[in-house]
Scaffold this motif. Structure first.
Motif, mmCIF file in Angstrom:
data_model
loop_
_atom_site.group_PDB
_atom_site.id
_atom_site.type_symbol
_atom_site.label_atom_id
_atom_site.label_comp_id
_atom_site.label_asym_id
_atom_site.label_seq_id
_atom_site.Cartn_x
_atom_site.Cartn_y
_atom_site.Cartn_z
ATOM 1 N N GLN A 87 0.843 -1.195 0.000
ATOM 2 C CA GLN A 87 0.000 0.000 0.000
ATOM 3 C C GLN A 87 0.881 1.249 0.000
ATOM 4 O O GLN A 87 1.947 1.285 0.608
ATOM 5 C CB GLN A 87 -0.903 0.012 1.234
ATOM 6 C CG GLN A 87 -1.883 -1.147 1.292
ATOM 7 C CD GLN A 87 -2.909 -1.086 0.172
ATOM 8 O OE1 GLN A 87 -3.406 -0.020 -0.174
ATOM 9 N NE2 GLN A 87 -3.237 -2.251 -0.378
ATOM 10 N N ARG A 88 0.405 2.289 -0.669
ATOM 11 C CA ARG A 88 1.182 3.520 -0.775
ATOM 12 C C ARG A 88 1.162 4.269 0.562
ATOM 13 O O ARG A 88 0.114 4.397 1.194
ATOM 14 C CB ARG A 88 0.593 4.399 -1.870
ATOM 15 C CG ARG A 88 1.401 5.671 -2.139
ATOM 16 C CD ARG A 88 0.798 6.455 -3.267
ATOM 17 N NE ARG A 88 0.853 5.692 -4.524
ATOM 18 C CZ ARG A 88 0.950 6.265 -5.714
ATOM 19 N NH1 ARG A 88 0.988 7.565 -5.824
ATOM 20 N NH2 ARG A 88 0.978 5.522 -6.792
ATOM 21 N N PRO A 89 2.321 4.778 1.013
ATOM 22 C CA PRO A 89 2.332 5.596 2.223
ATOM 23 C C PRO A 89 1.707 6.954 1.949
ATOM 24 O O PRO A 89 1.488 7.335 0.788
ATOM 25 C CB PRO A 89 3.822 5.717 2.563
ATOM 26 C CG PRO A 89 4.495 5.600 1.226
ATOM 27 C CD PRO A 89 3.651 4.656 0.411
ATOM 28 N N VAL A 90 1.442 7.708 3.011
ATOM 29 C CA VAL A 90 0.778 9.009 2.887
ATOM 30 C C VAL A 90 1.707 10.105 3.416
ATOM 31 O O VAL A 90 2.237 10.000 4.524
ATOM 32 C CB VAL A 90 -0.552 9.033 3.665
ATOM 33 C CG1 VAL A 90 -1.175 10.431 3.613
ATOM 34 C CG2 VAL A 90 -1.519 8.002 3.092
ATOM 35 N N VAL A 91 1.909 11.137 2.604
ATOM 36 C CA VAL A 91 2.629 12.332 3.051
ATOM 37 C C VAL A 91 1.592 13.326 3.560
ATOM 38 O O VAL A 91 0.803 13.870 2.789
ATOM 39 C CB VAL A 91 3.451 12.951 1.901
ATOM 40 C CG1 VAL A 91 4.089 14.266 2.345
ATOM 41 C CG2 VAL A 91 4.509 11.968 1.420
ATOM 42 N N ASP A 92 1.584 13.548 4.876
ATOM 43 C CA ASP A 92 0.616 14.481 5.455
ATOM 44 C C ASP A 92 0.998 15.924 5.216
ATOM 45 O O ASP A 92 0.149 16.762 4.886
ATOM 46 C CB ASP A 92 0.475 14.232 6.966
ATOM 47 C CG ASP A 92 -0.415 13.023 7.264
ATOM 48 O OD1 ASP A 92 -1.335 12.760 6.473
ATOM 49 O OD2 ASP A 92 -0.178 12.356 8.282
ATOM 50 N N SER A 93 2.283 16.251 5.393
ATOM 51 C CA SER A 93 2.716 17.634 5.206
ATOM 52 C C SER A 93 4.225 17.676 5.025
ATOM 53 O O SER A 93 4.948 16.763 5.454
ATOM 54 C CB SER A 93 2.325 18.499 6.413
ATOM 55 O OG SER A 93 3.006 18.076 7.583
ATOM 56 N N THR A 94 4.690 18.735 4.384
ATOM 57 C CA THR A 94 6.126 18.977 4.235
ATOM 58 C C THR A 94 6.392 20.463 4.428
ATOM 59 O O THR A 94 5.555 21.301 4.074
ATOM 60 C CB THR A 94 6.637 18.562 2.839
ATOM 61 O OG1 THR A 94 5.922 19.291 1.830
ATOM 62 C CG2 THR A 94 6.467 17.078 2.603
ATOM 63 N N ARG A 95 7.526 20.774 4.975
ATOM 64 C CA ARG A 95 7.972 22.167 5.060
ATOM 65 C C ARG A 95 9.496 22.187 5.112
ATOM 66 O O ARG A 95 10.124 21.166 5.435
ATOM 67 C CB ARG A 95 7.384 22.878 6.274
ATOM 68 C CG ARG A 95 7.823 22.358 7.626
ATOM 69 C CD ARG A 95 7.077 23.087 8.746
ATOM 70 N NE ARG A 95 7.419 22.601 10.069
ATOM 71 C CZ ARG A 95 8.393 23.103 10.829
ATOM 72 N NH1 ARG A 95 9.117 24.107 10.368
ATOM 73 N NH2 ARG A 95 8.642 22.610 12.032
ATOM 74 N N ILE A 96 10.074 23.322 4.792
ATOM 75 C CA ILE A 96 11.525 23.444 4.770
ATOM 76 C C ILE A 96 11.938 24.623 5.646
ATOM 77 O O ILE A 96 11.276 25.666 5.673
ATOM 78 C CB ILE A 96 12.047 23.613 3.324
ATOM 79 C CG1 ILE A 96 13.573 23.506 3.287
ATOM 80 C CG2 ILE A 96 11.566 24.913 2.697
ATOM 81 C CD1 ILE A 96 14.130 23.396 1.860
ATOM 82 N N ASP A 97 13.008 24.431 6.382
ATOM 83 C CA ASP A 97 13.604 25.514 7.161
ATOM 84 C C ASP A 97 15.090 25.229 7.306
ATOM 85 O O ASP A 97 15.631 24.358 6.616
ATOM 86 C CB ASP A 97 12.909 25.678 8.518
ATOM 87 C CG ASP A 97 12.880 24.399 9.328
ATOM 88 O OD1 ASP A 97 13.787 23.546 9.147
ATOM 89 O OD2 ASP A 97 11.964 24.221 10.147
ATOM 90 N N THR A 98 15.753 25.943 8.178
ATOM 91 C CA THR A 98 17.190 25.770 8.392
ATOM 92 C C THR A 98 17.425 25.360 9.837
ATOM 93 O O THR A 98 16.781 25.880 10.751
ATOM 94 C CB THR A 98 17.948 27.072 8.090
ATOM 95 O OG1 THR A 98 17.693 27.454 6.732
ATOM 96 C CG2 THR A 98 19.449 26.884 8.264
#
Length: 312
Positions: free
Chosen positions: A128-139
Motif C-alpha cells: 500500500q502507498r504511504p501518505v505524506v501528510d505535510s512537508t515544510r523546509i527551514d534551516t
C-alpha cells in the motif's frame, strides 16, 4: 523524472540459491547456467523485467534463448512486450515489459523458461502507498553546521514495516555531464543526507548505492528505515541536506517509498556488501546478495511511492 526509474536496481550476479535466504558464491553451480531475473513492480500499468544468466565457472558464457516468459497479476496473465536484447560486460540481457493493471495489494508472479536451463520464478506483493501528510523546509544547525531541512510528516500504511526516503534537489545552476557538456537548466538529482541528525534513519542499515535502470538513469542516496518506532502509525522525518551539496540546489522535494519485504531484503544485502570494508580485504565475511528466485537468482520486489511538492 520517471519515479519508477529512481528505484530500479542495477543487475547483480552475486545472488543466492534459496528463495528466502541469501547465500554466497560458493553455492553457485559451477557447471551449469541459471537464469537471473530482476523486476520491481509498482502500482501502474507496466512492469519492466530483465533476464540474464550466470556464467559457468568452467566455460564461456552460453547464449540466452528465452523459451517463454509470463507475468501474472493475481493469477491473470499480463501482456508481455519484448523490449529487445543487449550485451553488458559480456553478459546477455533480455528485456521485457509486462503490460496490465497493477495496484497495491496485487500479487505479481513471474516465470521464465530458457533452453537448457531450469525454470526460474518468483513473486511479490505490491505494498500500500504511504501518505505524506505535510512537508515544510527551514534551516537547522547540526554539529555546528547549518543545513536546509525538509520536515516530512508521514503516515504508514499499517501493513508495511519497510520504508525508504530520498530527497530530490533542483539544481540552481546549469548542469554538465562528466565530460563537461551542458545539460541544461532544471536538472534534478537525489541529495545526500546527514543521517546522524535523524534517529529514524540513523537506526537503520541504510543504502548509499547507485540506483538506475538499463537506460543508465542513475540515482543515489535512497535511505531505508522501519516502522517499529512509529507513534500510532505516524512519523516525522527530518531530512538534512548534506552541507557539501546544498549550495548546488535551489529547491527540494521528498520521495517516500513503501517497500515489500523482498525489496527491503535486497537493499539490505547490497548495503551490507557495500559497507563491508574489511571483507574487501579478506579480513571479514563478505556478505552475499539476497534472492527470492526459485530455480535461479535475482529479485522480484515491489514498492510504491508518494512524492511531496517542491520546497524552496
Amino acid at each position: 523524472m520517471n519515479i519508477r526509474h529512481a528505484i530500479c536496481l542495477l543487475l547483480t550476479v552475486a545472488a543466492a540459491a534459496s528463495c528466502t535466504d541469501s547465500a554466497g558464491l560458493g553455492q553457485l553451480d559451477g557447471n551449469h547456467s541459471k537464469l537471473i531475473i530482476y523486476a520491481f513492480p509498482t502500482d501502474g500499468d507496466s512492469i519492466g523485467i530483465t533476464v540474464s544468466l550466470t556464467c559457468p565457472m568452467n566455460r564461456q558464457m552460453p547464449p540466452l534463448h528465452i523459451a517463454s516468459i509470463s507475468c501474472r497479476t493475481n493469477g491473470l496473465p499480463d501482456r508481455i512486450v519484448c523490449r529487445g536484447d543487449t550485451i553488458a560486460d559480456g553478459m546477455p540481457i533480455a528485456r521485457y515489459t509486462a503490460v496490465g493493471r497493477h495496484r497495491s495489494g496485487d500479487t505479481i508472479a513471474i516465470t521464465v523458461t530458457a533452453d537448457g536451463m531450469p525454470t526460474a520464478d518468483g513473486s511479490t506483493v505490491i505494498p500500500q502507498r504511504p501518505v505524506v501528510d505535510s512537508t515544510r523546509i527551514d534551516t537547522a544547525v547540526y554539529k555546528g553546521n547549518a543545513y536546509p531541512v525538509v520536515r516530512l510528516s508521514m503516515r504508514g500504511n499499517g501493513s508495511t514495516p519497510h520504508y525508504a526516503v530520498g530527497l530530490e534537489g533542483l539544481y540552481a545552476r546549469p548542469s554538465y555531464d562528466a565530460s563537461g557538456y551542458y545539460q541544461g537548466h532544471g536538472q534534478t538529482g537525489f541529495v545526500s543526507l546527514e543521517i546522524g541528525a535523524e534517529p529514524l534513519l540513523r537506526s537503520s542499515t541504510n543504502i548509499d548505492i547507485t540506483l538506475g535502470d538499463w537506460d543508465d538513469n542513475a540515482f543515489n542516496d535512497i535511505y531505508r528505515f522501519g516502522s517499529s518506532s512509529f507513534a500510532d502509525g505516524k512519523a516525522t522525518l527530518h531530512l538534512y541536506a548534506d552541507t557539501y551539496t546544498q549550495s548546488d540546489f535551489c529547491a527540494y522535494r521528498p520521495h517516500l517509498f513503501a517497500l515489500s519485504t523482498e525489496y527491503d531484503s535486497m537493499l539490505r544485502s547490497l548495503n551490507d556488501i557495500n559497507n563491508n570494508d574489511l571483507g574487501k580485504y579478506g579480513l571479514a565475511f563478505a556478505y552475499s546478495t539476497y534472492t527470492n528466485i526459485r530455480g535461479g537468482y535475482g529479485c522480484i520486489g515491489a514498492y510504491t511511492v508518494a512524492v511531496g511538492g517542491w520546497l524552496k
